[in-house]
Every structure is written in structure tokens, then in C-alpha cells.
Scaffold this motif. Structure first.
Motif, short mmCIF file in Angstrom:
data_model
loop_
_atom_site.label_atom_id
_atom_site.label_comp_id
_atom_site.label_asym_id
_atom_site.label_seq_id
_atom_site.Cartn_x
_atom_site.Cartn_y
_atom_site.Cartn_z
N ALA A 175 -34.22 -13.78 59.29
CA ALA A 175 -35.01 -12.77 59.98
C ALA A 175 -36.42 -13.20 60.13
O ALA A 175 -36.83 -13.68 61.82
N ARG A 176 -36.95 -14.27 59.42
CA ARG A 176 -38.16 -14.98 58.73
C ARG A 176 -38.09 -16.67 59.94
O ARG A 176 -38.70 -16.87 60.72
N ARG A 177 -36.93 -16.77 60.13
CA ARG A 177 -36.88 -18.18 60.81
C ARG A 177 -36.68 -17.67 62.22
O ARG A 177 -37.36 -18.44 62.94
N LEU A 178 -36.35 -16.86 62.21
CA LEU A 178 -36.18 -16.34 63.74
C LEU A 178 -38.09 -15.70 64.63
O LEU A 178 -37.87 -16.60 65.16
N ALA A 179 -38.78 -15.25 63.66
CA ALA A 179 -39.81 -15.00 63.87
C ALA A 179 -40.62 -16.33 63.83
O ALA A 179 -41.17 -16.48 64.68
N ALA A 180 -40.25 -17.15 63.06
CA ALA A 180 -41.13 -18.59 63.10
C ALA A 180 -40.84 -19.18 64.70
O ALA A 180 -41.69 -20.07 64.94
N ARG A 181 -39.91 -19.23 64.59
CA ARG A 181 -38.59 -19.73 66.21
C ARG A 181 -39.09 -18.79 67.38
O ARG A 181 -39.35 -19.42 68.70
N GLY A 182 -40.28 -17.96 67.37
CA GLY A 182 -40.44 -16.78 68.86
C GLY A 182 -39.25 -16.58 69.15
O GLY A 182 -39.46 -16.52 69.99
N ARG A 183 -38.07 -16.31 68.08
CA ARG A 183 -36.65 -15.70 69.48
C ARG A 183 -36.61 -14.08 69.32
O ARG A 183 -36.88 -13.49 68.07
N PRO A 184 -35.71 -13.62 70.65
CA PRO A 184 -36.52 -12.65 70.07
C PRO A 184 -34.75 -11.98 69.52
O PRO A 184 -33.89 -12.25 69.66
N VAL A 185 -35.31 -10.61 68.80
CA VAL A 185 -34.90 -9.86 67.93
C VAL A 185 -34.73 -8.30 68.51
O VAL A 185 -35.61 -7.78 68.78
N TRP A 186 -33.57 -7.72 68.41
CA TRP A 186 -33.09 -6.10 68.20
C TRP A 186 -33.04 -6.00 66.82
O TRP A 186 -31.81 -7.00 66.83
N LEU A 187 -33.57 -5.13 65.90
CA LEU A 187 -33.38 -4.84 64.41
C LEU A 187 -31.87 -3.33 64.68
O LEU A 187 -32.96 -2.83 65.42
N ARG A 188 -30.85 -3.85 64.45
CA ARG A 188 -30.29 -2.41 64.49
C ARG A 188 -29.60 -1.99 62.76
O ARG A 188 -29.80 -3.12 61.20
N TYR A 189 -30.01 -0.99 62.51
CA TYR A 189 -30.32 -0.44 61.22
C TYR A 189 -29.00 1.55 61.27
O TYR A 189 -29.59 2.18 62.18
N VAL A 190 -27.66 1.22 60.65
CA VAL A 190 -27.29 2.47 60.53
C VAL A 190 -27.54 3.52 59.33
O VAL A 190 -27.21 2.76 58.47
N LEU A 191 -28.02 4.38 60.09
CA LEU A 191 -27.98 5.53 59.26
C LEU A 191 -26.12 6.03 58.72
O LEU A 191 -26.39 7.10 59.07
N VAL A 192 -26.78 6.21 57.80
CA VAL A 192 -25.83 6.59 56.01
C VAL A 192 -26.01 7.81 55.56
O VAL A 192 -27.12 7.65 54.70
N PRO A 193 -26.24 8.86 55.96
CA PRO A 193 -26.82 9.94 54.89
C PRO A 193 -26.14 9.57 53.09
O PRO A 193 -25.35 9.64 52.79
N GLY A 194 -27.52 9.58 52.44
CA GLY A 194 -26.80 9.82 50.74
C GLY A 194 -26.52 8.23 50.51
O GLY A 194 -26.72 7.79 49.45
N VAL A 195 -26.63 7.37 51.56
CA VAL A 195 -26.34 5.92 51.10
C VAL A 195 -27.70 5.02 51.98
O VAL A 195 -28.14 3.89 51.34
N THR A 196 -28.49 4.81 53.14
CA THR A 196 -29.24 4.46 54.00
C THR A 196 -30.39 5.45 54.56
O THR A 196 -31.14 4.50 55.18
N ASP A 197 -30.47 6.27 53.17
CA ASP A 197 -31.58 7.10 53.99
C ASP A 197 -33.00 7.26 53.25
O ASP A 197 -33.91 8.45 53.05
N HIS A 198 -32.69 5.92 52.66
CA HIS A 198 -33.83 6.12 51.12
C HIS A 198 -35.62 5.59 51.97
O HIS A 198 -35.68 4.68 52.90
N LEU A 199 -36.45 6.80 52.57
CA LEU A 199 -37.31 6.66 52.55
C LEU A 199 -38.29 5.68 52.51
O LEU A 199 -38.85 4.80 53.32
N GLU A 200 -38.25 5.10 51.33
CA GLU A 200 -39.35 4.50 51.02
C GLU A 200 -38.56 2.96 51.76
O GLU A 200 -39.44 1.84 51.65
N ASP A 201 -37.29 2.88 51.47
CA ASP A 201 -36.28 1.01 51.66
C ASP A 201 -36.83 1.70 53.73
O ASP A 201 -37.39 0.55 53.59
#
Length: 281
Positions: free
Chosen positions: A190-216
Motif C-alpha cells: 500500500a505504501r509503495r503504491l502511494a509512493a508511486r502515485g498509483r490509484p487505489v480503491w480500498l476494499r474492506y469486508v465488514l464481518v460482525p464479530g470479526v472485522t467490526d472492531h471500531l478501533e482497528d
């Protein structure tokens, strides 16, 4: 009918990316698999699907590769984990398929997306296909978990118009528990893509109890905002559409009792990205 004749008659276009496909490349020798991985002259594809409006801008043709080193607990296509579950397809045949859609994709402001599985398990094939699409004037997108991004050179990145980067979790331990793999190579890419200025769409799968930790999620949102090249964030609600595959493949499925996230939870997570100045959907 010979095995090669059977493969020639196997349709590349699937009714949906959720179609179960197994053992379609089982007749390919180990030496031919190694050669394909080294040269990119042949790849292994689960299928092509047409008319996608969620895998990049416009209407897309999507090629789904087989082979993945992640073992995501929520994976809806576990039949793509095994490389030789896919159909062996020569680069020439894949390009012929792409050319069939070239004019229509341009008219509809769309393009070609290479997804998976994990396309960079077949990095030479991925590079050849995406570079050729780019040379034809077709918008070329790579959908990847990012952990094998080091396999791509900087010049090869220039022929990829958009990276759909799937970041599965933020906390290293949770990421490993979810995927079986380390998060650091993903963040490095991700950092390398940013350094190269390459366009990115970020995808995040939201799973209750698994990836819903708000601090993360808040930490991930801050990280994404600091990169400076994230054009949009897609918060993808967990679903059970691929559960039948786990059953048919006799795999242990840990999320059988998990329900999709509520609209309120999805909106709350989306808002965390918006609060960091990102466009989120």
C-alpha cells in the motif's frame, strides 16, 4: 473425449463468480504448471464474468484467477484456493476473449479487472494480461490482497490503471487469524503504491464479530487517508452466498452462525472513513 478436448469445451464465461468449479486443470503436469508460472504464457482461470459494475469504474469484464495463499474465514470462493481447480488458458486465448469485448468496454466507460483467487499467485500471467489490456487502451485493474505486491516491478505497476486493494483487517494478530497470513507485506505494498502515485480503491469486508472492531477500523482509515492515493473506499457487507462451496468441498466453515451486518453498522463504519476525508461507499 480427450482431456484437452474437454478443456476446450469448458466455457470461460460463468453464470456468476459464485459458480463452483474444481479440478478443471488436474490434467496439467507439474512441469507445465511451473513453466506457466515462470513465463505467464498460460494461466489458470476460474472464469470470466461480464457486466460487473462493482469491480472498478464503469461496466467491467472480470477474469477470476485460481490459486490463493490466503485462507480467509469469510471467503466466498474457496474453490479458487487451488491453482489447478481453474481452467488452463493460454495467454493468446485470454487475449482473444478480451478483444471480443474491447469496443463495448470503451463505449460503456468500463474496462478489464483481474481478480481471484489471488492474481499475483500467477504474477507473470497477470502482468502480461494487464499490460496487454492497457496497451489496447482498455482500463486495466488489479484486484489483490496486496501481500505479493513485491513480485511486481515499478515499470509493471505503470501498466495497471487501478489497484483494488483488499485490506482484510488492521490488527496483525486478527489479520493472521482471519487470513492465515501476515499483514505487513500488504501495508508495504500500500505504501509503495502511494509512493508511486498509483490509484487505489480500498476494499474492506465488514464481518460482525470479526472485522467490526471500531478501533482497528479507525486506525485503518487514518492509514488510508495518509497515503494520499486512495480514490474511494468500499465497505463490503459480509454475506453467506459462498457458504455452499465450503459444504461441497468438505471444508470446516467457522462463520456459519454469522449474520450480515446491519445497515446501521455498515453506515457507522463507512462514516469512519468519511471522517478521515475519504470517499466511502
Amino acid at each position: 473425449m480427450s482431456r484437452s478436448a474437454q478443456l476446450d469445451q469448458t466455457p470461460l464465461e460463468a453464470n456468476s463468480p459464485y459458480e463452483l468449479r474444481v479440478d478443471l486443470g488436474r490434467g496439467v503436469s507439474d512441469s507445465d504448471v511451473r513453466k506457466a508460472l515462470a513465463t505467464g504464457d498460460m494461466g489458470f482461470l476460474h472464469s470470466f464474468t461480464t457486466g460487473s459494475t462493482v469491480d472498478g469504474p464503469g461496466v467491467r469484464l472480470v477474469a477470476w484467477t485460481s490459486g490463493c495463499h490466503f485462507r480467509c474465514l469469510y471467503c466466498h470462493n474457496p474453490d479458487t484456493w487451488n491453482l489447478t481447480n481453474g481452467v488452463p488458458v493460454t495467454f493468446a486465448k485470454a487475449m482473444a476473449e478480451l478483444r471480443n469485448y474491447r469496443n463495448g468496454l470503451k463505449v460503456m466507460g468500463g474496462g478489464f479487472t483481474l481478480s481471484g483467487g489471488e492474481p499475483l499467485m500467477q504474477d507473470r500471467f497477470a502482468v502480461k494480461l494487464l499490460s496487454a489490456a492497457h496497451a489496447l487502451g482498455i482500463h486495466a485493474a488489479l484486484d489483490t490482497n496486496g501481500s505479493l505486491g513485491a513480485r511486481l516491478t515499478n515499470s509493471e505497476l505503470e501498466n495497471i490503471d487501478l489497484v483494488l486493494l483488499d485490506i482484510k483487517s488492521w490488527d496483525p494478530e486478527r489479520h493472521r487469524n482471519l487470513t492465515g497470513a501476515a499483514i505487513q507485506p500488504v501495508l508495504d505494498f500500500a505504501r509503495r503504491l502511494a509512493a508511486r502515485g498509483r490509484p487505489v480503491w480500498l476494499r474492506y469486508v465488514l464481518v460482525p464479530g470479526v472485522t467490526d472492531h471500531l478501533e482497528d477500523i479507525n486506525s485503518l482509515a487514518k492509514f488510508a487517508a495518509q497515503l494520499g492515493n486512495i480514490e474511494r473506499v468500499d465497505v463490503l457487507p459480509f454475506h453467506q452466498m459462498g457458504r455452499f462451496k465450503w459444504t461441497q468441498l468438505k471444508l470446516s466453515y467457522a462463520l456459519g452462525e454469522v449474520v450480515p451486518p446491519s445497515a446501521e453498522l455498515v453506515e457507522g463504519v463507512r462514516q469512519q472513513f468519511v471522517n478521515q476525508g475519504l470517499k466511502a461507499y
